[in-house]
Design an enzyme around this catalytic site. Structure first.
Site, PDB file in Angstrom:
ATOM      1  N   ALA A  69       2.497  14.708  25.623  1.00  0.00           N
ATOM      2  CA  ALA A  69       3.530  13.913  26.282  1.00  0.00           C
ATOM      3  C   ALA A  69       4.933  14.342  25.870  1.00  0.00           C
ATOM      4  CB  ALA A  69       3.324  12.433  25.989  1.00  0.00           C
ATOM      5  N   THR A  70       5.088  14.841  24.654  1.00  0.00           N
ATOM      6  CA  THR A  70       6.412  15.308  24.235  1.00  0.00           C
ATOM      7  C   THR A  70       6.880  16.425  25.165  1.00  0.00           C
ATOM      8  OG1 THR A  70       5.979  14.743  21.936  1.00  0.00           O
ATOM      9  CG2 THR A  70       7.721  16.351  22.334  1.00  0.00           C
ATOM     10  N   SER A 197      -0.621  11.917  27.615  1.00  0.00           N
ATOM     11  CA  SER A 197      -0.994  12.533  26.337  1.00  0.00           C
ATOM     12  C   SER A 197      -2.499  12.384  26.122  1.00  0.00           C
ATOM     13  CB  SER A 197      -0.235  11.833  25.207  1.00  0.00           C
ATOM     14  OG  SER A 197      -0.732  12.244  23.961  1.00  0.00           O
ATOM     15  N   HIS A 199      -4.358  12.633  23.276  1.00  0.00           N
ATOM     16  CA  HIS A 199      -4.899  11.974  22.082  1.00  0.00           C
ATOM     17  C   HIS A 199      -4.622  10.481  22.010  1.00  0.00           C
ATOM     18  CE1 HIS A 199      -1.162  11.680  19.493  1.00  0.00           C
ATOM     19  NE2 HIS A 199      -0.744  12.587  20.352  1.00  0.00           N
ATOM     20  N   THR A 237      -1.427  30.421  28.636  1.00  0.00           N
ATOM     21  CA  THR A 237      -2.837  30.216  28.974  1.00  0.00           C
ATOM     22  C   THR A 237      -3.203  28.754  28.800  1.00  0.00           C
ATOM     23  OG1 THR A 237      -3.346  32.442  28.199  1.00  0.00           O
ATOM     24  CG2 THR A 237      -5.189  30.896  28.356  1.00  0.00           C
ATOM     25  N   CYS A 312       6.287   3.993  13.673  1.00  0.00           N
ATOM     26  CA  CYS A 312       6.172   5.407  14.006  1.00  0.00           C
ATOM     27  C   CYS A 312       6.971   6.285  13.070  1.00  0.00           C
ATOM     28  CB  CYS A 312       6.649   5.631  15.414  1.00  0.00           C
ATOM     29  SG  CYS A 312       5.910   4.481  16.539  1.00  0.00           S
TER      30      CYS A 312
END
Ligand SMILES: Cc1ncc(COP(=O)(O)O)c(C=O)c1O
Ligand code: FES
Length: 388
Positions: A69-70, A197, A199, A237, A312
């Site tokens: 997501a970053t 994202s 994970h 890739t 966070c």
């Protein structure tokens, strides 16, 4: 005991099963066009692309694989801003969006773009009137996150999308904490770009995706130069076994969303009621209704020296910028704890968390002279401290 599902989730064992063969036998490069190894890998990536598209109601052609997501947020914000820069130089986000969104905006500001950081109300939600007022003819993009990673509030995506479409402004949402957890439909919600994202939804780390609308078409400048993979928008890739994992994770989440929600809601209520029935002076941060149930962010009144900072950024002792944007007082922001419940959380884990929380808070309060004063009915705000 793991109650930090916003930071990351474990891989679902079913996801691991699907990924394994692509690490051993089917290890081809999905971009190799001349042999079976390549074709197998390419087919698998395309199945995964369709699975990712499926969980948000998109077309597979609108999905680009990224590292997470970053990267998706960087690509959406910098990419759109830079592509339309000759006609439009203004973007809008919120004060409570994720650091990678805010930092991408700062980057653009340093390069001459104008950015509006919308404040949020006390409940953590944006004010739609303020958003409408902030939109200008030169606004290219509005970026508002779906589910907040610290306090779990869900922004009014449907209304934001409508407003953006009416004003012909693109709408990007960082949906890292939302996809697979709450229903998202990019068409019904008029979302033009969306970040995912792996994970955060029981998929692998190091993979994510960005949804980019084709009609009306969103153009953006690639942030990575190279072989032109992923329609030229993300060279490099594609890690096919990670993509396969993300696809499987999205597929499982789409099929089991209701079941997950039932389980998570039940455990969240157990945790919340367990703590509130045994402790006074506990406040839930963020809107009580417009929220994802797997995130419970509580503040403990008076000198509970947990000083977790932001859940966070616990390395810093600064109170969370998200809670400060809600107007949460410094002492309460300092004593906040985020509990994150997920698909594999058990009742025993929740009960243990309740027990430990109550125990520790009571112990810290016993040591606190402030808490004693509060018990005696003294309002701490009326006290003239001798210093300062
Ligand atoms: C709301 C939000 N956006 C973006 C990210 C970054 O995601 P990733 O780890 O996939 O880069 C996170 C994860 O911490 C998040 O919670
Ligand atoms: S949950 Fe994403 S940075 Fe904390």
């Amino acid at each position: 005991m793991y109650l930090d599902m916003q930071a990351t989730t474990p891989l679902d064992p079913r996801v691991v099963d699907v990924m394994l063969p692509f690490m051993t036998e089917q290890y081809g490069n999905p971009h190799s066009r001349t042999h079976l190894y390549g074709w197998e890998a390419e087919d698998a990536v395309e199945v995964a692309r369709a699975q990712v598209a499926g969980v948000i109601g998109a077309d597979p052609k609108e999905i680009i694989f990224t590292s997470g997501a970053t990267e998706s947020n960087n690509l959406a914000i910098k990419g759109v801003a830079q592509f339309y820069k000759d006609k439009k130089n203004h973007i809008i986000t919120t004060q409570t969006d994720h650091k990678c969104v805010l930092d991408s905006c700062r980057y653009l500001q340093q390069r001459g773009f104008d950015v509006t950081y919308l404040p949020v109300e006390k409940n953590g939600l944006i004010n739609l009137g303020q958003l409408a007022d902030a939109i200008r003819p030169e606004t290219s993009l509005v970026s508002v996150m779906a589910v907040n990673n610290e306090i779990g509030v869900v922004q009014p995506l449907m209304e934001i999308g409508k407003l953006c479409r009416q004003n012909k402004v693109f709408f990007h949402t960082d949906a890292a904490q939302a996809v697979g957890k709450i229903p998202i439909d990019v068409n019904a919600m008029n979302i033009d770009l969306l970040s995912i994202s792996g994970h955060k939804l029981y998929g692998p780390k190091g993979i994510g995706a960005i949804y980019i609308r084709r009609r009306p078409r969103v153009r953006l400048e690639a942030q990575m130069s190279g072989g032109g993979q992923e329609r030229g928008l993300r060279s490099g890739t594609v890690p096919h076994f990670l993509a396969v994992g993300l696809g499987a994770a999205c597929d499982i989440a789409a099929q089991e969303m209701q079941r997950d929600q039932g389980h998570i809601k039940r455990l969240s209520e157990r945790l919340y009621n367990g703590i509130l029935s045994q402790l006074q002076g506990v406040v839930l941060n963020g809107d009580p209704l417009s929220r994802y149930c797997g995130n419970i962010n509580l503040s403990f009144a008076y000198d509970v020296a947990v000083s977790s900072g932001s859940a966070c950024t616990s390395a810093s002792l600064e109170p969370s910028y998200v809670l400060r944007a809600l107007g949460v007082e410094e002492d309460m922001a300092h004593t906040s704890i985020r509990f994150g419940i997920g698909r594999f959380t058990t009742e025993a884990e929740v009960d243990r968390a309740v027990e430990l929380t109550v125990q520790h808070v009571n112990k810290l309060r016993e040591m606190s002279p402030l808490w004693e004063m509060v018990q005696e009915g003294i309002d701490l705000k009326t006290i003239q401290w001798s210093q300062h």
